[in-house]
Design a protein around this motif. Sequence first.
Motif, short mmCIF file in Angstrom:
data_model
loop_
_atom_site.label_atom_id
_atom_site.label_comp_id
_atom_site.label_asym_id
_atom_site.label_seq_id
_atom_site.Cartn_x
_atom_site.Cartn_y
_atom_site.Cartn_z
N ALA A 12 -82.91 -105.71 -23.81
CA ALA A 12 -84.01 -106.44 -23.19
C ALA A 12 -85.24 -105.57 -23.02
O ALA A 12 -85.19 -104.33 -23.08
N MET A 13 -86.37 -106.25 -22.78
CA MET A 13 -87.61 -105.58 -22.42
C MET A 13 -87.82 -105.73 -20.91
O MET A 13 -87.66 -106.83 -20.36
N TRP A 59 -86.97 -107.33 -13.33
CA TRP A 59 -86.74 -108.52 -14.16
C TRP A 59 -86.89 -108.10 -15.61
O TRP A 59 -87.84 -107.41 -15.98
N ALA A 60 -85.94 -108.49 -16.44
CA ALA A 60 -85.97 -108.15 -17.86
C ALA A 60 -85.80 -109.40 -18.69
O ALA A 60 -85.17 -110.37 -18.25
N GLU A 77 -81.05 -91.82 -11.88
CA GLU A 77 -81.72 -92.21 -13.11
C GLU A 77 -83.14 -92.67 -12.80
O GLU A 77 -83.41 -93.27 -11.78
N SER A 78 -84.06 -92.38 -13.72
CA SER A 78 -85.44 -92.83 -13.53
C SER A 78 -85.52 -94.34 -13.70
O SER A 78 -84.78 -94.94 -14.49
N THR A 79 -86.41 -94.95 -12.93
CA THR A 79 -86.57 -96.40 -12.98
C THR A 79 -87.26 -96.80 -14.29
O THR A 79 -88.27 -96.22 -14.66
N PRO A 80 -86.72 -97.78 -15.00
CA PRO A 80 -87.38 -98.24 -16.24
C PRO A 80 -88.79 -98.71 -15.97
O PRO A 80 -89.10 -99.26 -14.92
N LYS A 81 -89.68 -98.50 -16.96
CA LYS A 81 -91.07 -98.91 -16.84
C LYS A 81 -91.30 -100.21 -17.59
O LYS A 81 -90.55 -100.57 -18.50
N SER A 82 -92.36 -100.89 -17.20
CA SER A 82 -92.70 -102.17 -17.84
C SER A 82 -92.87 -102.00 -19.34
O SER A 82 -93.48 -101.03 -19.81
N GLY A 127 -83.83 -114.46 -19.58
CA GLY A 127 -84.39 -113.63 -18.52
C GLY A 127 -83.37 -113.45 -17.42
O GLY A 127 -82.57 -114.35 -17.16
N ALA A 128 -83.38 -112.29 -16.77
CA ALA A 128 -82.38 -112.03 -15.73
C ALA A 128 -82.87 -110.96 -14.77
O ALA A 128 -83.65 -110.07 -15.14
N PHE A 129 -82.40 -111.06 -13.52
CA PHE A 129 -82.58 -109.97 -12.58
C PHE A 129 -81.64 -108.83 -12.99
O PHE A 129 -80.47 -109.06 -13.30
N ILE A 130 -82.17 -107.62 -12.96
CA ILE A 130 -81.38 -106.43 -13.29
C ILE A 130 -81.30 -105.58 -12.03
O ILE A 130 -82.34 -105.20 -11.46
#
Length: 559
Positions: free
Chosen positions: A76-77, A128-129, A187-192, A177-180
């Motif tokens: 996912a993005m 959200w991804a 771990e570093s938080t994923p970026k947009s 789409g889903a809440f992650i």
Amino acid sequence: MVSAMLCDALTSPTKSLVALYSSLTANGQAIDFPTLAPKHFKNIFSSQKHFSQIPPLDVRHPPSAYSPRSLVRFRAMVQDTSLSQEIYLSSFGDGKPGGWGLEDEALVDDEDVGDIDHAKLRERTVIWAVSIPGEAEWVSEFIEDSEEPGGTQALAAPLEAASRAHKFPDPSCPHIGAFIKLYDASESTPKSTEIYTFVGVLTSESRPELAPSENAPVYPTLHVLFSIPRPPTITPFPYPFSAGSPEASPIGDVPLQADVDHGVLELRNELISWIADEALGGDKEAAEWVVLTCVGKVRSRAPQLNPLSLTISNFPSSPTPPDAKSSSVPTVAAILSHILPITAHLPLSLSLLNTSSFVPEYHEEDLHSGRLQLPAGTTVLVEETGMTEGKVVEKGLRNITALQQCIASQSISYVFPYSTFSFSTDLTFIVLSEGKKSAFVDTDVNIRLRDLSAEPAEFYKPADRINVPPPAKLEAFRRLVGGAKNGQVTISESVSKFIQDDFVKERRDMKGTTSEDLALRMSAARVMALSMHEKEVTQCIWERVKVLDQHRKAAAAAF
């Protein structure tokens, strides 16, 4: 032992989580559960054989296809990272773990909760991804986590409507789409717009704050066991690669050095010919500029070295009226989706400009996506041929400005109620224009499509009329372009001096030659070398780029 843990993780991730927590509690490591759990599950699925057994979450396998608390993987993005963190209780009475949605299970009842021990409170990150916008159908065959798990069949039922469709760049496209929910604070938080494969426990939850009503909707939620970041190109093709050694014809009028891999050149020529014949009325020079553009990416932020942006002018309009129920799509869009992992089609119209948003905007405490909120490595095909006369309102002007900003500075604005923030992106742009140049944006290169004999319908062929090469040839094309996008080239001191001397001579002999021409040709020479899977820019490559650019400028002057 591994087989037993693998079986438990696949069939009952809840049981596997509880068992792991019990063993850590016995060893006095329960406090490290959020950090050790991802390592444990990542180790179980460390091999491709085991990882491929995890069922996928995608358009063909939506959340409704799975029973509650199934183990799934979601490529996912990341769309929205502005959601508030959540507090959860890390453990309950009798050594029962919290988190991962376990508090909602029969495993934990009210008696287990008792008086809350604040020392056991932990934070989890919520984002959200969405499905990767514009991901080509063939991508799953080439990435390491792509194999279809045994026994999981594609759904035959109609696609269900995605929840919160406004959080996808093109709401009309099928997507998930889903809440992650992320538990490992180390771990570093994923970026947009970053791409991840999230592996976790699939649940659903009601979020009344998002839609206050008696029947609040239920949203898919993935409690992540571990995640894998994906490279911007998604497909990690090698650079350079050898395509064999059949004889290759020279490109244009410029001979090539003897030590070049002629197999790669032959493959490159075949790719250019295919694009030209199928999508551009036989214009091979325009097709070559398309390849050079697709190979580009942001090479540096300081100084800023952006990918080439391209306008193909004199492009015929669609034979289908703009207001038709089923509009035609340029053949070049389908061609690009066959060879590139991620493409986006942006068909400009008055309605799209004036009513949609090209950038993410925050409305009612929720980040709505924009058409340009796309992962790095995406090639965007901007189609202007469907524009009709009419008024562009303020929103449309903002969208045009956002598009130009994205092309020129490789950045995109996120609009919040009282502020706007700019974030870096990495997109390549190809613009199709009927006129002498784009009516809305400036691009680095403007190549006029030759007046060839092809009918307009030939530029908008349906998928079943496109002559697609055999699978082996398509794979070779993908490896050629994908590897080039991942590659690096250098320019030796001797070649650099040759280029400077040659340009000084040309500038003396030809009026109108500017420093912008040099900058453009230097960028084109780099991607030309990459497209040939060369490690250095050579004099021959420079000469070829100069010929291409001179032909392009001559055609534009005659238009």
